[in-house]
Motif scaffolding. Structure first.
Motif, PDB file in Angstrom:
ATOM      1  N   ILE A  94       0.861  -1.306  -0.084  1.00 24.50           N
ATOM      2  CA  ILE A  94      -0.075   0.028  -0.063  1.00 24.50           C
ATOM      3  C   ILE A  94       0.959   1.297  -0.076  1.00 24.50           C
ATOM      4  CG2 ILE A  94      -1.772   1.332   1.295  1.00 24.50           C
ATOM      5  CD1 ILE A  94      -2.659  -1.415   2.730  1.00 24.50           C
ATOM      6  N   ILE A  95       0.672   1.932  -0.903  1.00 21.56           N
ATOM      7  CA  ILE A  95       1.449   3.513  -0.993  1.00 21.56           C
ATOM      8  C   ILE A  95       0.427   4.529  -0.969  1.00 21.56           C
ATOM      9  CG2 ILE A  95       3.056   4.865  -2.335  1.00 21.56           C
ATOM     10  CD1 ILE A  95       4.206   2.126  -3.427  1.00 21.56           C
ATOM     11  N   LYS A  96       0.650   5.496  -0.058  1.00 20.68           N
ATOM     12  CA  LYS A  96      -0.153   6.696  -0.161  1.00 20.68           C
ATOM     13  C   LYS A  96       0.587   7.914  -0.352  1.00 20.68           C
ATOM     14  CE  LYS A  96      -3.686   9.016   2.342  1.00 20.68           C
ATOM     15  NZ  LYS A  96      -4.619   9.159   3.820  1.00 20.68           N
ATOM     16  N   ILE A  97       0.633   8.804  -1.661  1.00 20.39           N
ATOM     17  CA  ILE A  97       1.483   9.769  -1.705  1.00 20.39           C
ATOM     18  C   ILE A  97       0.865  11.018  -1.941  1.00 20.39           C
ATOM     19  CG2 ILE A  97       3.234  10.564  -3.462  1.00 20.39           C
ATOM     20  CD1 ILE A  97       3.440   7.769  -4.674  1.00 20.39           C
ATOM     21  N   TYR A  98       1.068  11.816  -0.978  1.00 23.13           N
ATOM     22  CA  TYR A  98       0.429  13.253  -0.880  1.00 23.13           C
ATOM     23  C   TYR A  98       1.095  14.250  -2.101  1.00 23.13           C
ATOM     24  CZ  TYR A  98      -1.739  12.074   3.533  1.00 23.13           C
ATOM     25  OH  TYR A  98      -2.522  11.653   4.348  1.00 23.13           O
ATOM     26  N   ASN A  99       0.068  15.178  -2.567  1.00 22.91           N
ATOM     27  CA  ASN A  99       0.701  15.837  -3.746  1.00 22.91           C
ATOM     28  C   ASN A  99       2.131  16.741  -3.271  1.00 22.91           C
ATOM     29  OD1 ASN A  99      -1.403  14.918  -4.910  1.00 22.91           O
ATOM     30  ND2 ASN A  99      -2.729  17.070  -4.619  1.00 22.91           N
ATOM     31  N   ASN A 100       2.317  16.875  -1.969  1.00 17.21           N
ATOM     32  CA  ASN A 100       3.682  17.611  -1.854  1.00 17.21           C
ATOM     33  C   ASN A 100       4.951  16.605  -1.955  1.00 17.21           C
ATOM     34  OD1 ASN A 100       3.227  16.293   0.424  1.00 17.21           O
ATOM     35  ND2 ASN A 100       3.335  17.890   1.944  1.00 17.21           N
ATOM     36  N   GLY A 101       4.535  15.369  -2.122  1.00 16.14           N
ATOM     37  CA  GLY A 101       5.668  14.393  -2.015  1.00 16.14           C
ATOM     38  C   GLY A 101       5.575  13.291  -0.942  1.00 16.14           C
ATOM     39  N   GLN A 102       5.012  13.830   0.090  1.00 12.64           N
ATOM     40  CA  GLN A 102       5.130  12.846   1.309  1.00 12.64           C
ATOM     41  C   GLN A 102       4.600  11.712   0.985  1.00 12.64           C
ATOM     42  OE1 GLN A 102       3.266  14.824   4.789  1.00 12.64           O
ATOM     43  NE2 GLN A 102       3.541  12.932   6.202  1.00 12.64           N
ATOM     44  N   THR A 103       5.275  10.518   1.521  1.00 11.66           N
ATOM     45  CA  THR A 103       4.708   9.083   1.192  1.00 11.66           C
ATOM     46  C   THR A 103       5.002   8.166   2.269  1.00 11.66           C
ATOM     47  OG1 THR A 103       5.775   9.594  -1.075  1.00 11.66           O
ATOM     48  CG2 THR A 103       5.430   7.266  -0.572  1.00 11.66           C
ATOM     49  N   TYR A 104       3.906   7.339   2.202  1.00 11.44           N
ATOM     50  CA  TYR A 104       3.969   6.095   3.248  1.00 11.44           C
ATOM     51  C   TYR A 104       3.776   4.924   2.485  1.00 11.44           C
ATOM     52  CZ  TYR A 104       2.579   3.118   7.086  1.00 11.44           C
ATOM     53  OH  TYR A 104       2.560   2.091   7.963  1.00 11.44           O
ATOM     54  N   ILE A 105       4.511   4.267   2.673  1.00 11.53           N
ATOM     55  CA  ILE A 105       4.546   2.617   2.141  1.00 11.53           C
ATOM     56  C   ILE A 105       4.483   1.779   3.144  1.00 11.53           C
ATOM     57  CG2 ILE A 105       6.189   0.905   0.888  1.00 11.53           C
ATOM     58  CD1 ILE A 105       7.706   3.373  -0.277  1.00 11.53           C
ATOM     59  N   ALA A 106       3.571   0.685   3.001  1.00 14.34           N
ATOM     60  CA  ALA A 106       3.441  -0.347   3.772  1.00 14.34           C
ATOM     61  C   ALA A 106       3.603  -1.694   2.865  1.00 14.34           C
ATOM     62  CB  ALA A 106       2.315  -0.488   4.550  1.00 14.34           C
ATOM     63  N   GLU A 107       4.282  -2.637   3.403  1.00 12.59           N
ATOM     64  CA  GLU A 107       4.451  -4.001   2.560  1.00 12.59           C
ATOM     65  C   GLU A 107       4.110  -5.177   3.514  1.00 12.59           C
ATOM     66  OE1 GLU A 107       8.102  -2.596  -0.398  1.00 12.59           O
ATOM     67  OE2 GLU A 107       8.473  -3.974   1.306  1.00 12.59           O
ATOM     68  N   TYR A 108       3.506  -6.153   3.006  1.00 19.59           N
ATOM     69  CA  TYR A 108       3.214  -7.355   3.814  1.00 19.59           C
ATOM     70  C   TYR A 108       3.602  -8.594   2.797  1.00 19.59           C
ATOM     71  CZ  TYR A 108       0.607 -10.740   6.443  1.00 19.59           C
ATOM     72  OH  TYR A 108       0.240 -11.861   7.248  1.00 19.59           O
ATOM     73  N   ASN A 109       4.745  -9.143   2.873  1.00 25.46           N
ATOM     74  CA  ASN A 109       5.281 -10.188   2.415  1.00 25.46           C
ATOM     75  C   ASN A 109       5.185 -10.102   0.768  1.00 25.46           C
ATOM     76  OD1 ASN A 109       4.494 -11.348   5.059  1.00 25.46           O
ATOM     77  ND2 ASN A 109       4.558 -13.270   3.967  1.00 25.46           N
ATOM     78  N   ASN A 110       5.152  -8.961   0.224  1.00 27.96           N
ATOM     79  CA  ASN A 110       5.355  -8.617  -1.165  1.00 27.96           C
ATOM     80  C   ASN A 110       6.838  -8.393  -1.226  1.00 27.96           C
ATOM     81  OD1 ASN A 110       2.974  -9.276  -2.601  1.00 27.96           O
ATOM     82  ND2 ASN A 110       2.490  -6.974  -2.787  1.00 27.96           N
ATOM     83  N   PRO A 111       7.221  -8.636  -2.507  1.00 25.44           N
ATOM     84  CA  PRO A 111       8.919  -8.102  -2.899  1.00 25.44           C
ATOM     85  C   PRO A 111       8.890  -6.493  -2.613  1.00 25.44           C
ATOM     86  CG  PRO A 111       7.948  -9.371  -4.639  1.00 25.44           C
ATOM     87  CD  PRO A 111       6.665  -9.160  -3.834  1.00 25.44           C
ATOM     88  N   SER A 112      10.105  -6.023  -2.169  1.00 25.41           N
ATOM     89  CA  SER A 112      10.220  -4.855  -1.672  1.00 25.41           C
ATOM     90  C   SER A 112      10.060  -3.711  -2.870  1.00 25.41           C
ATOM     91  CB  SER A 112      11.667  -4.656  -1.012  1.00 25.41           C
ATOM     92  OG  SER A 112      11.743  -5.442   0.002  1.00 25.41           O
ATOM     93  N   ILE A 113       9.935  -2.773  -2.716  1.00 25.31           N
ATOM     94  CA  ILE A 113       9.658  -1.569  -3.691  1.00 25.31           C
ATOM     95  C   ILE A 113      11.018  -1.511  -4.335  1.00 25.31           C
ATOM     96  CG2 ILE A 113       9.658   0.288  -2.331  1.00 25.31           C
ATOM     97  CD1 ILE A 113       7.248   1.392  -3.716  1.00 25.31           C
ATOM     98  N   PHE A 114      10.951  -0.827  -5.527  1.00 21.70           N
ATOM     99  CA  PHE A 114      11.914  -0.362  -6.175  1.00 21.70           C
ATOM    100  C   PHE A 114      12.056   1.163  -6.364  1.00 21.70           C
ATOM    101  CE2 PHE A 114      11.801  -4.742  -8.056  1.00 21.70           C
ATOM    102  CZ  PHE A 114      12.990  -4.932  -7.895  1.00 21.70           C
ATOM    103  N   ALA A 115      12.721   1.941  -6.259  1.00 23.79           N
ATOM    104  CA  ALA A 115      12.882   3.313  -6.107  1.00 23.79           C
ATOM    105  C   ALA A 115      14.048   3.710  -6.968  1.00 23.79           C
ATOM    106  CB  ALA A 115      13.055   4.055  -4.822  1.00 23.79           C
ATOM    107  N   MET A 116      13.814   4.942  -7.798  1.00 24.49           N
ATOM    108  CA  MET A 116      14.717   5.322  -8.742  1.00 24.49           C
ATOM    109  C   MET A 116      14.795   6.887  -8.669  1.00 24.49           C
ATOM    110  SD  MET A 116      15.787   2.444 -10.204  1.00 24.49           S
ATOM    111  CE  MET A 116      16.825   3.141 -11.643  1.00 24.49           C
ATOM    112  N   ARG A 117      16.066   7.439  -8.734  1.00 29.02           N
ATOM    113  CA  ARG A 117      16.094   8.977  -8.809  1.00 29.02           C
ATOM    114  C   ARG A 117      16.991   9.327  -9.697  1.00 29.02           C
ATOM    115  NH1 ARG A 117      16.264  11.466  -3.052  1.00 29.02           N
ATOM    116  NH2 ARG A 117      14.136  11.199  -3.387  1.00 29.02           N
ATOM    117  N   ASN A 118      16.931  10.219 -10.761  1.00 31.92           N
ATOM    118  CA  ASN A 118      17.748  10.400 -11.838  1.00 31.92           C
ATOM    119  C   ASN A 118      18.422   9.149 -12.407  1.00 31.92           C
ATOM    120  OD1 ASN A 118      17.592  12.996 -11.174  1.00 31.92           O
ATOM    121  ND2 ASN A 118      18.993  12.902  -9.666  1.00 31.92           N
ATOM    122  N   SER A 119      17.557   8.102 -12.696  1.00 34.46           N
ATOM    123  CA  SER A 119      17.889   6.929 -13.160  1.00 34.46           C
ATOM    124  C   SER A 119      18.901   5.904 -12.366  1.00 34.46           C
ATOM    125  CB  SER A 119      18.513   7.172 -14.785  1.00 34.46           C
ATOM    126  OG  SER A 119      17.337   7.631 -15.621  1.00 34.46           O
TER     127      SER A 119
END
Length: 390
Positions: A94-119
């Motif tokens: 579950i991901i909740k992203i506010y329009n100002n960029g504030q983000t909450y991530i919750a994972e339950y037994n799913n593969p960890s999220i991938f995050a990219m910045r400037n490739s």
């Protein structure tokens, strides 16, 4: 700064199954965007049912004001554990992203999220919390402009298992694949299709597991205006053009009559481009102050048919739109997919008699029907759309 959260997803069903056990739900609210990926145990109807229930409960709770802790608690404790395999009947992110960029991530037994910045891959610090006996990984962070998050189901990491790869597509392999992509120049739909295509190839076109990818990109709002069709009353031409030109953002004209109106009212030269000849679509044109001028009905038809393919979450192969545009439809698609978060359609209600002679299938020879389809498809892609009639 207020961002626009661009999100897309796609799924490859397990070979031989009619339904996927992976379910993605994307909800755009006024101040935030909610993305949920639920992966039901196994595949087929049962997996689809439990994943749908998981996603729907989480989405409804968040939309109705529940906080993330309450939502994660309710969903995690709703899920039973398989007596034979000792794993939950559904996993989720579950991901909740506010329009100002504030983000909450919750994972339950799913593969960890991938995050990219400037490739480049960036690490997200995840904390493990115990919520009524369920171990949940969570993180709170602020995303920056052009940051990309990629959520995957375990089918992505299983791609190629016991086929072309002994141990499947390992996490570091997926991460390396993503870093090789120029994520700043591709839209999320293209990124999504590309990763799914790679998985499909590794599975030799017979996926051994439900395989889902959801891509989320944080971008600046970008407005595009499209003027098509003359106003119902000719006396309104000047008013319509004035409103169109005074609106912020890119300016696009679709249709010869609309281009001639702009030429007359703005007193600017209209020049037809003859740099290339396309046997299917008429050439584009140029005018000072206008970003793109194309023909109307045939070009819009080509655009909406391609957008339809982008929206098909099971569509497995995609010809991406690059900057070396072949025709007006390609040029318009590139802008709509890569440079547009808010679309303003300026639609004249006058009927063009010439359209009756195009012999197009019923429903496609009406510019109003094409505009309606364009609006619906862009909304389905998560864009904000406004239609101005005159």
């Amino acid at each position: 700064m207020s961002f626009f959260i661009d999100a897309a997803y796609g799924t490859l069903k397990k070979y031989g199954e009619e339904l996927s056990g992976d379910i993605v739900n994307i909800e755009k609210l006024e101040d935030c965007t909610i993305i949920i990926l639920a992966d039901g145990l196994g595949s087929g109807v049962k997996a689809n049912t439990i994943a749908s229930l998981t996603s729907r409960i989480a989405s409804n709770m968040l939309k109705n004001g529940a906080n993330m802790y309450e939502t994660v608690d309710a969903v995690a404790n709703m899920l039973p554990v398989s007596a034979t395999r000792k794993i939950p009947y559904s996993t989720f992110t579950i991901i909740k992203i506010y329009n100002n960029g504030q983000t909450y991530i919750a994972e339950y037994n799913n593969p960890s999220i991938f995050a990219m910045r400037n490739s480049k891959s960036i690490n997200i610090n995840m904390n493990e919390v115990n919520i009524n006996g369920k171990l949940i990984k969570e993180s709170t962070l602020f995303l920056q402009e052009d940051d990309l998050l990629t959520i995957v189901s375990d089918g992505v990491l299983h791609a190629g298992l016991d086929n072309v790869l002994d141990f499947g597509w390992q996490r570091e392999d997926v991460e390396n694949y993503l870093t090789r992509k120029n994520c700043n120049t591709l839209n999320v739909q293209a990124l999504n299709k590309d990763l799914l295509n790679a998985c499909l190839n590794l599975y030799s076109y017979k996926p051994g597991d439900d395989t889902t990818v959801a891509s989320i990109k944080v971008i600046k709002p970008s407005v595009v205006n499209i003027f098509t069709g003359p106003p119902e009353n000719k006396k309104d031409d000047g008013i319509f053009i004035e409103k169109f030109m005074s609106s912020k953002g890119k300016k696009i004209i679709c249709g010869g009559t609309a281009a001639n109106i702009a030429q007359r009212e703005l007193k600017r030269n209209l020049k037809v481009n003859l740099d290339f000849l396309d046997t299917d679509l008429p050439p584009t044109a140029t005018m000072d102050g206008i970003d793109l001028i194309t023909e109307g009905v045939l070009t819009l038809k080509a655009v909406v048919e391609t957008l339809k393919k982008y929206l098909d979450t099971s569509y497995e192969k995609m010809d991406y739109i690059y900057s070396n545009n072949k025709n007006g439809a390609d040029a318009l698609l590139k802008i709509l997919l890569e440079e547009c978060t808010h679309l303003n359609l300026w639609v004249g209600k006058a009927e063009n008699p010439a359209h009756r002679n195009l012999n197009l299938p019923t429903g496609l020879n009406s510019k109003s029907q094409l505009v309606k389809r364009l609006s619906n498809y862009m909304k389905a892609l998560g864009k904000e759309v406004t239609i101005n009639h005159i």
